[in-house]
Write a protein that holds these residues in place. Structure first.
Motif, mmCIF file in Angstrom:
data_model
loop_
_atom_site.group_PDB
_atom_site.id
_atom_site.type_symbol
_atom_site.label_atom_id
_atom_site.label_comp_id
_atom_site.label_asym_id
_atom_site.label_seq_id
_atom_site.Cartn_x
_atom_site.Cartn_y
_atom_site.Cartn_z
ATOM 1 N N ASP A 54 0.890 -1.252 -0.192
ATOM 2 C CA ASP A 54 -0.007 -0.108 0.064
ATOM 3 C C ASP A 54 0.891 1.110 0.104
ATOM 4 O OD1 ASP A 54 -2.391 -1.362 0.031
ATOM 5 O OD2 ASP A 54 -2.758 -1.232 2.084
ATOM 6 N N SER A 55 1.847 1.428 0.849
ATOM 7 C CA SER A 55 2.910 2.522 1.148
ATOM 8 C C SER A 55 3.551 2.645 -0.482
ATOM 9 C CB SER A 55 3.643 2.351 1.976
ATOM 10 O OG SER A 55 4.744 1.282 1.826
ATOM 11 N N LEU A 56 3.787 1.680 -1.061
ATOM 12 C CA LEU A 56 4.405 1.485 -2.187
ATOM 13 C C LEU A 56 3.692 2.207 -3.351
ATOM 14 C CD1 LEU A 56 7.347 0.625 -3.189
ATOM 15 C CD2 LEU A 56 6.595 -1.652 -4.006
ATOM 16 N N TRP A 57 2.386 1.915 -3.298
ATOM 17 C CA TRP A 57 1.392 2.376 -4.370
ATOM 18 C C TRP A 57 1.075 3.854 -4.149
ATOM 19 C CZ3 TRP A 57 -0.355 2.415 -8.582
ATOM 20 C CH2 TRP A 57 -1.576 2.874 -9.066
ATOM 21 N N PHE A 58 0.989 3.904 -2.941
ATOM 22 C CA PHE A 58 0.824 5.446 -2.116
ATOM 23 C C PHE A 58 1.648 6.405 -2.721
ATOM 24 C CE2 PHE A 58 0.575 9.182 0.476
ATOM 25 C CZ PHE A 58 -0.825 9.584 0.319
ATOM 26 N N THR A 59 3.087 5.888 -2.789
ATOM 27 C CA THR A 59 4.297 6.739 -3.173
ATOM 28 C C THR A 59 4.158 6.942 -4.479
ATOM 29 O OG1 THR A 59 5.264 5.759 -1.176
ATOM 30 C CG2 THR A 59 6.642 6.819 -2.686
ATOM 31 N N THR A 60 4.085 6.013 -5.259
ATOM 32 C CA THR A 60 3.973 6.104 -6.634
ATOM 33 C C THR A 60 2.850 7.012 -7.218
ATOM 34 O OG1 THR A 60 4.636 3.730 -6.629
ATOM 35 C CG2 THR A 60 3.988 4.507 -8.778
ATOM 36 N N LYS A 61 1.730 6.742 -6.668
ATOM 37 C CA LYS A 61 0.661 7.801 -7.067
ATOM 38 C C LYS A 61 0.879 9.106 -6.642
ATOM 39 C CE LYS A 61 -2.830 6.191 -4.719
ATOM 40 N NZ LYS A 61 -4.286 5.879 -4.399
ATOM 41 N N PHE A 62 1.484 9.387 -5.447
ATOM 42 C CA PHE A 62 1.994 10.783 -5.047
ATOM 43 C C PHE A 62 2.994 11.280 -5.946
ATOM 44 C CE2 PHE A 62 5.136 13.080 -2.534
ATOM 45 C CZ PHE A 62 4.506 14.243 -2.286
ATOM 46 N N SER A 63 3.989 10.330 -6.417
ATOM 47 C CA SER A 63 5.114 10.977 -7.061
ATOM 48 C C SER A 63 4.557 11.225 -8.502
ATOM 49 C CB SER A 63 6.328 9.811 -7.220
ATOM 50 O OG SER A 63 6.845 9.591 -5.753
ATOM 51 N N VAL A 64 3.862 10.636 -9.171
ATOM 52 C CA VAL A 64 3.574 10.732 -10.476
ATOM 53 C C VAL A 64 2.693 12.201 -10.407
ATOM 54 C CG1 VAL A 64 1.891 10.183 -12.159
ATOM 55 C CG2 VAL A 64 3.228 8.367 -11.195
ATOM 56 N N VAL A 65 1.748 12.211 -9.617
ATOM 57 C CA VAL A 65 0.793 13.480 -9.504
ATOM 58 C C VAL A 65 1.705 14.673 -9.262
ATOM 59 C CG1 VAL A 65 -0.989 14.792 -8.428
ATOM 60 C CG2 VAL A 65 -1.289 12.294 -8.855
ATOM 61 N N SER A 66 2.834 14.651 -8.277
ATOM 62 C CA SER A 66 3.707 15.795 -7.821
ATOM 63 C C SER A 66 4.531 16.066 -8.840
ATOM 64 C CB SER A 66 4.363 15.314 -6.678
ATOM 65 O OG SER A 66 3.627 14.788 -5.386
ATOM 66 N N VAL A 67 5.037 14.992 -9.741
ATOM 67 C CA VAL A 67 5.963 15.464 -10.867
ATOM 68 C C VAL A 67 5.368 16.253 -11.780
ATOM 69 C CG1 VAL A 67 7.168 14.231 -12.510
ATOM 70 C CG2 VAL A 67 7.634 13.330 -10.523
#
Lengths: 286, 271
Positions: A63-76
């Protein structure tokens, strides 16, 4: 100076010692421990790939990996869009240019921990009181749901990092040869054509640099995560760096946390190597 | 036509700048209010500019001592990183060989390793040798800061001609004298960049000090701020005064060195 001279090794000794003890030895030890039942004191028995097998079944980690990925993509995407816009604004012929640069860049100098606390106040108190005043229900109880926690982190990081990325785009925009743009203008190229065929190709390396810089910074985020949401509610806004920290120092599962840390390293290393590869390919083309 | 467009861009820029400063404005005005006043209104300036919150925050943060700790750790670490990295980069760039290439590659690849990947063994190993203190922290900063610094120095040194070294050697200078009196002064622009990048990172770092420093009285600003915030989480008026205090040194630094800071950060990222 030659490598067999004593002076060569004396010049290198301090950093070799520091890098060796602080990075190389812990990395090698860490890799070894990730295959054991290490508990921080005793190495414990050798367990092969068990820690790695377990972590792929660990929902909290995934879950944390998925949350991090989503967060990174949107932030980038957001950080680069805002950063480039700010760079275009401050490089146009305006009087307040340097004052604006100073302002947009300022949040980068302040630690993520402190910025997270400031925004916690804004999301919890200011949003609530403004929401009450204008009657907007959606401004209430921010950071108490996964969704508002997610967007809270995105807003905080966009506000902080856009000015940093702006500085990088400025470096490339100001390096553009003016004669080239003027020549194109004289030849009758429209604004869009000038951007598409001249400015864009010359600024393209800035995109690579900025994208990867934001990607690796957001993927490794810890301080802002800790001070803004602390992973809550119910660990649903917990990013990988925090998950590893908690596995190690809250649950005391050292070897298991170390296996997660190795996976984390592999992901970050792959991101960086892809960037190196893209840069090399472009250099060959040019 | 062009003029009108520029005015629009300028207005947009100024509006965005105000939006960018809004969080600092909110922190600042609310840090002077009482708990009750914050409850009633978070957006206007305070009814009275009272320094009571600041006095409490100043004492609770043990501000002068905490500031001193941050200054001590940052200054010593950065001075040592600058000196040691310049020395190492000098050796690597002057003795071209397989060993140098390998060592340079080693330093550059160390940049790929995220802190979390070495964090757990690092803390346990240093704990066993009783090195979880300020000295150990500075040593760790050298280890983590050296890679990027060597990389930047190495790039700059490739543009410093070797004939300079040789001329000095003929005049009877030894290796250290050549480095210290001839090479290091030439590297001054890149030294500013290296110093600024490391200052920003070390000054603001929270995670490493939180793992290494465990005695009261040796905390840095971010570390102390974390404990302080935990204690006063329901008392925003005190928390905000503390946050403002913590930011003031950075603002002063930025005010005096903004040109070098922005240039340094941009050089460090682009290279």
């Amino acid at each position: 100076m030659r490598t067999r001279d004593l002076s060569y090794w004396l010049f290198l000794a301090p950093v070799l010692l520091a890098l060796g003890l602080v990075v190389v030895v812990p990395m090698v030890l860490g890799l070894f421990y990730s295959f054991t039942a290490w508990n921080g004191i005793q190495t414990g028995e050798f367990v092969g790939f068990q820690n790695y097998i377990n972590l792929f079944k660990d929902e909290r980690f995934l879950d944390s990996l998925w949350f991090t990925t989503k967060f990174s993509v949107v932030s980038v995407i957001l950080i680069n869009f805002i950063g480039l816009s700010l760079a275009l604004i401050v490089t146009s012929k305006i009087k307040t240019s340097s004052l604006l640069r100073t302002t947009f860049f300022m949040p980068n100098l302040i630690g993520g921990l402190i910025l997270g606390f400031i925004w916690q106040f804004i999301f919890l108190k200011v949003f609530a009181s403004v929401g009450e005043a204008v009657g907007m229900e959606s401004l209430q109880a921010w950071l108490s749901t996964t969704e508002t926690g997610f967007w809270g982190l995105v807003i905080l990081m966009s506000w902080q990092m856009a000015g940093y990325i702006m500085v990088i785009y400025i470096a490339y925009l100001e390096g553009l040869p003016n004669e080239l743009i003027e020549a194109a203008e004289i030849d009758g190229a429209s604004t869009i054509q000038r951007f598409r065929y001249i400015i864009f190709p010359l600024v393209a390396p800035a995109f690579t640099v900025s994208m990867f810089l934001t990607l690796s910074n957001t993927f490794k985020l810890y301080d802002q995560n800790l001070s803004l949401t602390a992973g809550g509610p119910y660990n649903s806004t917990e990013m990988v760096a925090m998950e590893i920290f908690k596995t190690a120092f809250v649950q005391n599962a050292f070897a298991y946390a170390q296996a997660k840390a190795i996976i984390f390293f592999l992901i970050v290393a792959v991101i960086a190597l892809v960037q190196v590869y893209i840069n090399k390919r472009r250099e060959v083309e040019m | 036509m062009r003029n009108r467009w520029n005015i629009k861009v300028e207005v947009l820029g100024i509006l965005l700048a105000i939006l960018w400063l809004l969080p600092f404005y909110l922190m600042f005005v609310n840090s002077f209010k009482s708990k009750k006043e914050i409850f009633l209104d978070t957006t206007s300036p305070p009814e009275a500019w009272s320094f009571d919150n600041y006095i409490t925050a100043f004492q609770e943060l043990d501000f002068l001592r905490t500031l001193f700790n941050s200054l001590l750790i940052t200054v010593v670490s950065v001075v040592l990183i600058v000196l040691f990295s310049a020395m190492a980069a000098y050796a690597l760039s002057r003795a071209k060989s397989k060993i140098s290439t390998f060592l340079f590659f080693l330093f550059v690849s160390a940049m790929l390793i995220p802190f979390q990947s070495v964090m757990i063994p690092l803390v346990t190993v240093f704990g066993q040798f009783d090195m979880l203190n300020r000295g150990g922290l500075i040593f760790m900063y050298i280890g983590f800061g050296a890679s990027l610094s060597i990389f930047l120095y190495h790039g700059a040194l490739n543009n410093v001609p070797k004939s300079l070294d040789e001329a000095a050697k003929i005049d009877g200078a030894n290796r250290w004298q050549v480095f210290w009196h001839i090479i290091f002064p030439i590297l001054k622009p890149i030294t500013v960049t290296v110093a600024i990048l490391n200052i920003i990172w070390i000054w603001n770092d929270y995670l490493l000090p939180s793992l290494v420093i465990n005695t009261t009285g040796s905390e840095t600003i971010p570390l102390k701020m974390f404990f302080f915030f935990g204690e006063y989480t329901k008392q925003w008026h005190l928390a905000l005064a503390g946050l403002t205090l913590a930011i003031i040194p950075v603002i002063i630094f930025y005010f005096f060195a903004q040109r070098s800071i922005i240039k340094g950060v941009s050089d460090g990222a682009v290279k």
